[in-house]
Design an enzyme around this catalytic site. Structure first.
Site, PDB file in Angstrom:
ATOM      1  CE  LYS A 121      -7.431   0.064  -4.399  1.00 29.50           C
ATOM      2  NZ  LYS A 121      -8.043  -0.438  -3.383  1.00 29.50           N
ATOM      3  CG  ASP A 167      -2.103  -0.789   1.141  1.00 29.07           C
ATOM      4  OD1 ASP A 167      -2.327  -1.330   0.053  1.00 29.07           O
ATOM      5  OD2 ASP A 167      -2.836  -0.891   2.149  1.00 29.07           O
ATOM      6  CG  MET A 169      -9.900   6.569   5.412  1.00 26.21           C
ATOM      7  SD  MET A 169     -10.595   5.282   4.366  1.00 26.21           S
ATOM      8  CE  MET A 169     -11.522   4.334   5.546  1.00 26.21           C
TER       9      MET A 169
HETATM   10  N1  SAH Z   1      -6.025  -0.666   7.867  1.00 31.29           N
HETATM   11  C1  SAH Z   1      -5.601   0.614   8.350  1.00 31.29           C
HETATM   12  C2  SAH Z   1      -6.600   1.695   8.007  1.00 31.29           C
HETATM   13  C3  SAH Z   1      -6.749   1.939   6.523  1.00 31.29           C
HETATM   14  S1  SAH Z   1      -7.784   3.310   6.139  1.00 31.29           S
HETATM   15  C4  SAH Z   1      -5.361   0.531   9.867  1.00 31.29           C
HETATM   16  O1  SAH Z   1      -5.731  -0.453  10.490  1.00 31.29           O
HETATM   17  O2  SAH Z   1      -4.767   1.450  10.413  1.00 31.29           O
HETATM   18  C5  SAH Z   1      -6.615   4.617   6.025  1.00 31.29           C
HETATM   19  C6  SAH Z   1      -6.826   5.579   7.170  1.00 31.29           C
HETATM   20  O3  SAH Z   1      -6.166   5.083   8.321  1.00 31.29           O
HETATM   21  C7  SAH Z   1      -6.243   6.953   6.963  1.00 31.29           C
HETATM   22  O4  SAH Z   1      -7.093   7.780   6.225  1.00 31.29           O
HETATM   23  C8  SAH Z   1      -6.107   7.427   8.381  1.00 31.29           C
HETATM   24  O5  SAH Z   1      -7.355   7.821   8.911  1.00 31.29           O
HETATM   25  C9  SAH Z   1      -5.720   6.163   9.096  1.00 31.29           C
HETATM   26  N2  SAH Z   1      -4.256   6.036   9.274  1.00 31.29           N
HETATM   27  C10 SAH Z   1      -3.475   5.041   8.828  1.00 31.29           C
HETATM   28  N3  SAH Z   1      -2.201   5.220   9.238  1.00 31.29           N
HETATM   29  C11 SAH Z   1      -2.195   6.343   9.991  1.00 31.29           C
HETATM   30  C12 SAH Z   1      -1.197   7.053  10.726  1.00 31.29           C
HETATM   31  N4  SAH Z   1       0.069   6.642  10.781  1.00 31.29           N
HETATM   32  N5  SAH Z   1      -1.549   8.174  11.385  1.00 31.29           N
HETATM   33  C13 SAH Z   1      -2.806   8.609  11.369  1.00 31.29           C
HETATM   34  N6  SAH Z   1      -3.781   7.987  10.689  1.00 31.29           N
HETATM   35  C14 SAH Z   1      -3.495   6.866  10.018  1.00 31.29           C
END
Ligand code: SAH
Length: 498
Positions: free
Chosen positions: A60, A38, A178
């Site tokens: 994406k 990703d 998100m």
């Molecule tokens: N599977 C991922 C989430 C995917 S959706 C998980 O479990 O973390 C993607 C969203 O995750 C982003 O828009 C944001 O809201 C959040 N996100 C992922 N990594 C992040 C980070 N290091 N800091 C803050 N938000 C994060």
């Protein structure tokens, strides 16, 4: 346990800090034939893979074009059918808003085995990295994780998202992923669900990474506060009493202080974490970068070294790579003694299996030279692996006592600040931390020294360099380590200006 050929592993990469990958995930990355990853996944994780492994970005962009979900399924399945070990590396946990379940289903439908390796999700680690728990005794017994994606659609969504509103209920803590782009709409919806405008709210971007930023406000004010603070994506929003109940403010010695760290990127993670743990807001602006390069000096003179002297962690790392490139290993110094300038250099030596025989009580090159000199005689051979900008201190300090050979094993280069760093600096800096004379030089050259900032140096050499560049360092760490520097900052912030 060896991974199985022909299998797809859905691996959670964790929220950002490469240290938060599971051990099982790391083992799989090291053995994978193909890695589909990703956009948010750290490069440091990809570096674990075998050099010949295929690394395929399938991220994406938000709302963007490029690879489709069906393409991803296709690639996973065909690689597995070729008999490869396939790692599908996904941000956070693969089953939290990552379409991981769809990928698993596609594999299983195609008869391809698919194994899920969970990860640390940003939904919990994001608030956690700001010191905010999602549950806390007597404060919050429940939490829910929502997507803010399309929160501003108004309603009438075909996939039934509106119907979910009822299911949101009123858990004590709400975490929104998100949601950065549609923050005003997200907060409006939460208010409609009965969360009052005064409820605590915090937003953290790039959580667990060294460039992490966070802001705390209330549900009513968080959107404006996030804009002011320049919080970007990816970001996690957390709403609930847990925000106010987590320890902040006066209990933390550096509460509210904006601290700029100028160390090279990879060296700033732990320092940034410690500063944040003490309540500081950290601006990471590496003034210099390090590359470990093929030095243009010839081979090592064929002597046996009495002492090998390391004046930085970079020197240890660079030397280790230099050896590998020359098909050598630590036996080159089997009969030698080893000196390290301080505990972090000694720690780096331990990682490559060498114990430092000598560490001066004061962690600076001058002290190292003084402590080492009595152990040498005129015939002693001293090897000094160093950087392109090594100061002559070790060579000049020891050459009357021994034969000293500098071996250049890394290069230091300036890093020009980008516009976003300049913007953050313009918002104000309370403390500017300098770890080396070259960092001081770069900050001055690029006119990046904030006039109001208190300048804090790791030791007297850096302080002297800063002074000769026209800066006036107010703080010099007594112990020349990050810990010493943080302690000096705390004393200064606490009102001890001595
Ligand atoms: N599977 C991922 C989430 C995917 S959706 C998980 O479990 O973390 C993607 C969203 O995750 C982003 O828009 C944001 O809201 C959040 N996100 C992922 N990594 C992040 C980070 N290091 N800091 C803050 N938000 C994060």
């Amino acid at each position: 346990m060896m991974p199985m050929a022909g299998t797809v592993y859905l691996v959670g990469a964790g929220p950002g800090d490469p240290g938060l990958l599971t051990r099982r995930g790391a083992r799989l990355l090291r053995t994978a034939d193909v890695i589909l990853y990703d956009r948010l996944v750290s490069r440091a994780l990809l570096a674990l893979a075998r050099p010949e492994a295929d690394r395929i970005p399938v991220g994406k962009r938000p709302g963007g074009m490029g690879i489709t979900q069906a393409d991803i399924h296709e690639r996973l399945i065909s690689a597995a059918r070729r008999g490869q070990v396939v790692v599908r590396l996904k941000g956070g946990d693969p089953f939290v808003f990552g379409r991981g379940s769809e990928e698993r289903e596609a594999c299983l439908r195609a008869g391809v085995p698919c194994v899920v390796v969970p990860g640390v999700t940003s939904a919990i680690a994001g608030p956690g990295a700001m010191g905010i728990p999602v549950t806390a005794r007597g404060v919050a017994r429940s939490f829910v994780v929502l997507t803010g994606h399309n929160a501003d659609d108004g309603g009438g969504r075909a996939d039934g998202e509106e119907e979910c509103d009822g299911d949101w209920g009123r858990p004590d803590t709400v975490v929104v992923l998100m949601g950065r782009q549609s923050l005003p709409a997200v907060t409006a919806r939460l208010k409609k669900l009965g969360y009052g405008p005064d409820t605590g709210a915090a937003l953290v971007d790039r959580a667990t990474m060294r460039s992490q930023r966070g802001v705390r406000a209330s549900l009513g004010t968080i959107a404006a506060a996030a804009d002011r603070a320049g919080i970007e994506t990816p970001a996690v929003l957390v709403v609930g009493d847990v925000v106010e109940q987590s320890v902040t403010g006066p209990l933390l010695p550096l509460a509210g202080a904006r601290v700029m760290v100028t160390r090279p990127h990879h060296a700033s993670t732990v320092l940034a974490e410690h500063l944040r743990a003490r309540g500081a807001e950290v601006i990471v602006g590496p003034a210099i970068g390090i590359t470990y390069m093929e030095p243009d000096v010839g081979a090592l003179p064929p002597v046996s070294w009495d002492w090998v002297v390391f004046t930085s962690r970079h020197a240890v790392r660079g030397w280790w790579r230099w050896l590998a490139r020359h098909n050598l290993d630590a036996r080159v110094v089997a009969g030698s003694r080893v000196a390290a300038v301080g505990p972090s250099t000694a720690g780096e030596l331990r990682r490559i299996g060498l114990r430092a025989d000598l560490i001066p009580t004061e962690f600076r090159a001058a002290a190292l030279v003084k402590t080492l000199a009595p152990h040498l005689d005129r015939g002693s051979q001293v090897l000094h692996p160093c950087g392109t900008r090594a100061r002559a201190e070790v060579r000049e300090g020891l050459q009357h006592a021994a034969e000293v050979h500098d071996l250049v094993v890394y290069a230091t280069c300036d890093r020009a600040p980008g516009p976003s760093l300049r913007r953050r600096v313009a918002q104000g800096v309370d403390y500017l931390l300098l770890h080396s004379p070259s960092a001081a030089q770069v900050m001055v050259t690029h006119r990046l020294v904030p006039p109001e900032a208190v300048i804090a140096c790791i030791g007297p050499t850096t302080a002297a360099a800063a002074q000769s560049l026209g800066l006036s360092p107010l703080i010099v760490a007594e112990e020349h380590t990050d810990r010493g520097l943080v302690a000096a900052l705390e004393r200064h912030a606490g009102g001890d200006r001595s």
